[in-house]
Design an enzyme around this catalytic site. Structure first.
Site, PDB file in Angstrom:
ATOM      1  N   HIS A 285      39.286  42.939  40.417  1.00  0.00           N
ATOM      2  CA  HIS A 285      40.101  43.812  39.544  1.00  0.00           C
ATOM      3  C   HIS A 285      41.049  42.984  38.670  1.00  0.00           C
ATOM      4  CE1 HIS A 285      39.081  47.732  41.594  1.00  0.00           C
ATOM      5  NE2 HIS A 285      38.800  46.899  42.561  1.00  0.00           N
TER       6      HIS A 285
ATOM      7  N   ASN B 291      39.716  54.256  43.254  1.00  0.00           N
ATOM      8  CA  ASN B 291      38.733  53.946  42.219  1.00  0.00           C
ATOM      9  C   ASN B 291      38.408  55.218  41.437  1.00  0.00           C
ATOM     10  OD1 ASN B 291      38.303  51.176  42.623  1.00  0.00           O
ATOM     11  ND2 ASN B 291      36.727  51.518  44.163  1.00  0.00           N
TER      12      ASN B 291
ATOM     13  N   TYR C  97      45.577  43.391  51.054  1.00  0.00           N
ATOM     14  CA  TYR C  97      46.301  43.432  49.776  1.00  0.00           C
ATOM     15  C   TYR C  97      47.615  42.667  49.838  1.00  0.00           C
ATOM     16  CZ  TYR C  97      42.802  46.612  48.070  1.00  0.00           C
ATOM     17  OH  TYR C  97      41.605  47.134  47.670  1.00  0.00           O
TER      18      TYR C  97
END
Ligand code: HEM
Length: 503
Positions: A54, A127, A337
Site C-alpha cells: 500500500h 479494502n 501494523y
C-alpha cells in the site's frame, strides 16, 4: 505586511539562502557555511522507507456523524448518541505498486479511516473488497512477494501471481472481484470500503455481537475498463490525486454511508459457514445492513507528508465497545501494523500530528526516537506504575471487553471443506454478473495472465473450472484473443457481490 524572516532550525536569522560563503569571489566554499551543509544534509534525509505494501496513497480529512442509534450493540462513546461526530483522516491506496505507481492500475484498493474519538483513535483499516485472497497470515508475506517484483528481472511476474493463486483456491473469490469491472475504480470517491474481517462490538450490558463494517459510496460506483485506464495512464499517472483535490476545491465533498452487519455471538457456533473466514462474505439476506452514520471527506491536508505519508493505521487501534474476533488474519494484523510503523516512522509514531489522538493520552512508555513530548503519566515523579501518586494514570477495569469463551485443542487447523471456497465465487459469477460483465472478466483475466507458462495457465484454468465451466471456457477463449480487452461501459448499477444490492 512585514516579510517573515528565514531562520535556522535553531531559530537564528539567516543572512542568505542563495549564495554560498566562499574565500574570495572564485574561492572554495567555507565549511563554516553551516546553513548550506544543513540544507544539503536535510535533503538527504527527506525519504523514509515506503510502506512495504500500500505504498501509493491518497488522503483527505473529514468528519463522521452518527445518524442511527446502535447503542444496543456497542457502548463505544462515539456511537452513544445520534448526532455525535468526530474528525476522520482517510487514506486510500493501491496494494502492489510503489510510491510512483500510476493511480489507475488494476489492483485492490486500501480503504483506511482514522476516527479521532473522545475515547482515543479507532482505525478501520479495510479494502474496497469485502473479502481477501488468503485466510491465514502465514500466506500473507508470500502472497505479497508474488505481487511485487521478481528478484532477478525486477519486473512484476504474472507467472508468480497465478502460480500462487492456482495453489490457493481460497484466492479465487478475491481474484474474481479483482479481475471484474470493480478492479479499476475511477477514483476513491466511487468505491465502497469494507472492514472485510469480522470484528465485534459489546454493549453496556457486556453482550457481544460479531460485526462486519461497510462504507457505501454515495457517489455511485464508477470503474475504468483496461482500455480506458491505459489511455488515462498515458496522459496522467496521478488521476486519483487530481480528482480528489479537484472535488474538494470545487466543494464537491465525497460521502459514504456507514452500515454494519450484526451476528449474535452464539450464531457463530451454528452458522453453516465459518464467520471468521476472511475469504467469505456474510449473506445479506441473513445479516442485513444496519445503517449507522455518514462519512464526509471535506479537506485536502495542508501537508501531504505530515498527514498522509506519516499516517500510521493499525487494526490494533480500537476503542472500548469495539473488539476483534477469532479471525486468524485479523489477529496477525494486530501485531503487524504497529511493528511496521515503529520501523518506518519511529518508536513514538503515535505522537505525530496525523496519529496523535484528540483525546488525552497517558502512558508510561519512556524514551526512544521522537520522544519530544513531556511526560504523560499525570505526575512528574511517576515514571513507573504502580506508584504512590494519586494523580498518576491507572488502568480502568470498566472498559474491559467481556470474556471470550474459547474451547478447542491448540493445533494448526486447515479448512476441511475445500469445495466451500468455490460456492461464493460461483454465485458471484453465475448469479450476480450479467453476460457483459462475465465477458469483461474473462478478458481482464486473460490480459493479466497472458505471459504465464502453460502449466501455470492450466492449473489456474482448473481452479476456474471448479468455480464454473463457463468461467474456464471463457478465460480459455479470451486467452486466444491476445491483448483484446472488451471496452463495454460499466454502469452505476453494476453489483459487487452476490447477496449485495447494486447500490
Ligand atoms: C495477515 C494479513 C496482513 C498483514 C500481515 C498485513 C500487513 C500490512 C502492513 C505491514 C502494512 C504496511 C503498514 C505501513 O507501513 O504503514 C499494511 C498496509 C495496509 N493493509 Fe494490510 N496486511 C494484511 C492484510 C490486510 C487486509 C485483510 C486488509 C484489508 C481488509 C489490509 C489492508 C491494508 C491497508 C488499507 C493498508 C494501508 C494502510 C495505510 O493507508 O497506511 N491488509 N498491511
Amino acid at each position: 505586511m512585514a516579510k517573515t524572516t528565514l531562520t535556522t532550525s535553531g531559530g537564528a536569522p539567516v543572512p542568505s539562502n542563495n549564495t554560498s560563503e566562499t574565500a574570495g569571489p572564485r574561492g572554495p566554499v567555507l565549511m563554516q557555511d553551516y546553513q548550506l551543509l544543513e540544507k544539503l544534509a536535510h535533503q538527504n534525509r527527506e525519504r523514509i522507507p515506503e510502506r512495504t505494501v500500500h505504498a501509493k496513497g491518497w488522503g483527505l480529512q473529514g468528519k463522521f456523524t452518527v445518524t442511527k442509534d446502535i447503542t444496543k450493540y456497542t457502548c463505544a462513546k462515539l456511537f452513544s448518541k445520534v448526532g455525535n461526530s468526530c474528525e476522520v483522516l482517510s487514506r486510500w491506496s493501491t496494494v502492489a505498486g510503489e510510491q510512483g505507481a500510476a493511480d489507475a492500475e488494476r489492483d485492490v484498493r486500501g480503504f483506511s479511516l482514522k476516527f479521532y474519538t473522545e475515547d482515543g483513535n479507532w482505525d478501520m483499516v479495510g479494502n474496497n473488497t469485502p473479502v481477501f485472497f488468503v485466510r491465514d497470515a502465514y500466506k500473507f508475506p508470500d502472497f505479497i512477494h508474488t505481487q511485487k517484483r521478481h528478484p532477478k528481472t525486477n519486473l512484476r511476474s504474472p507467472e508468480a501471481m497465478f502460480d500462487f493463486w492456482a495453489a490457493q483456491p481460497e484466492c479465487v473469490h478475491q481474484v474474481t472481484i479483482l479481475m471484474s469491472d470493480r478492479g479499476i475504480p475511477v477514483n476513491p470517491a466511487h468505491m465502497n470500503g469494507y472492514g472485510s474481517h469480522t470484528y465485534s462490538m459489546w454493549n453496556a450490558q457486556g453482550e457481544r455481537v460479531w460485526v462486519k463494517f461497510h462504507f457505501k459510496t454515495q457517489q455511485g460506483h464508477k470503474h475504468y475498463t483496461n482500455a480506458e485506464a491505459e489511455t488515462l495512464i498515458g496522459k496522467t499517472r496521478e488521476s486519483y490525486q487530481e480528482d480528489l483535490v479537484n472535488m474538494i476545491e470545487t466543494g464537491n465533498h465525497p460521502k459514504w454511508t456507514f452500515y454494519i452487519q450484526v451476528m449474535p455471538e452464539k450464531d457463530a457456533e451454528t452458522a453453516g459457514f465459518n464467520p471468521f473466514d476472511l475469504t467469505k462474505v456474510w449473506p445479506h439476506g441473513d445479516y442485513p445492513l444496519i445503517e449507522v452514520g455518514e462519512l464526509e471527506m471535506n479537506q485536502v491536508p495542508e501537508n501531504y507528508w505530515s498527514h498522509v505519508e506519516n499516517a500510521a493505521y493499525s487494526p490494533s487501534n480500537k476503542v472500548p465497545g469495539i473488539g476483534y474476533s477469532p479471525d486468524k488474519m485479523l489477529q496477525a494484523r494486530v501485531f503487524s501494523y504497529a511493528d511496521a510503523h515503529r520501523y518506518r516512522l519511529g518508536t513514538h509514531y503515535e505522537a505525530l500530528p496525523a496519529n496523535a489522538p484528540k483525546s488525552d493520552v497517558h502512558h508510561y512508555h519512556k524514551d526512544g526516537s521522537m520522544r519530544f513530548f513531556p511526560p504523560q503519566t499525570g505526575h512528574v515523579d511517576a515514571y513507573y506504575e504502580p506508584n504512590q501518586y494519586a494523580e498518576a494514570a491507572v488502568a480502568d477495569p470498566s472498559v474491559a471487553e467481556p470474556p471470550l469463551a474459547i474451547s478447542g485443542d491448540a493445533d494448526r487447523y486447515v479448512q476441511e471443506d475445500a469445495d466451500a471456497d468455490y460456492v461464493q465465487p460461483r454465485a458471484l459469477y453465475a448469479e450476480v454478473m450479467d453476460q457483459g460483465e462475465r465477458d469483461r472478466l474473462h478478458h481482464n483475466m486473460a490480459a493479466a495472465m497472458g505471459p504465464c507458462s502453460e502449466s501455470v495457465t492450466e492449473r489456474w484454468l482448473a481452479v476456474l473450472k471448479r468455480v464454473h465451466p463457463d468461467y474456464e471456457a471463457g478465460v480459455r477463449r479470451a486467452l486466444k484473443e491476445a491483448g483484446d480487452v472488451n471496452a463495454v461501459p460499466v454502469t452505476d448499477e453494476t453489483p459487487q457481490h452476490a447477496n449485495e444490492p447494486a447500490k
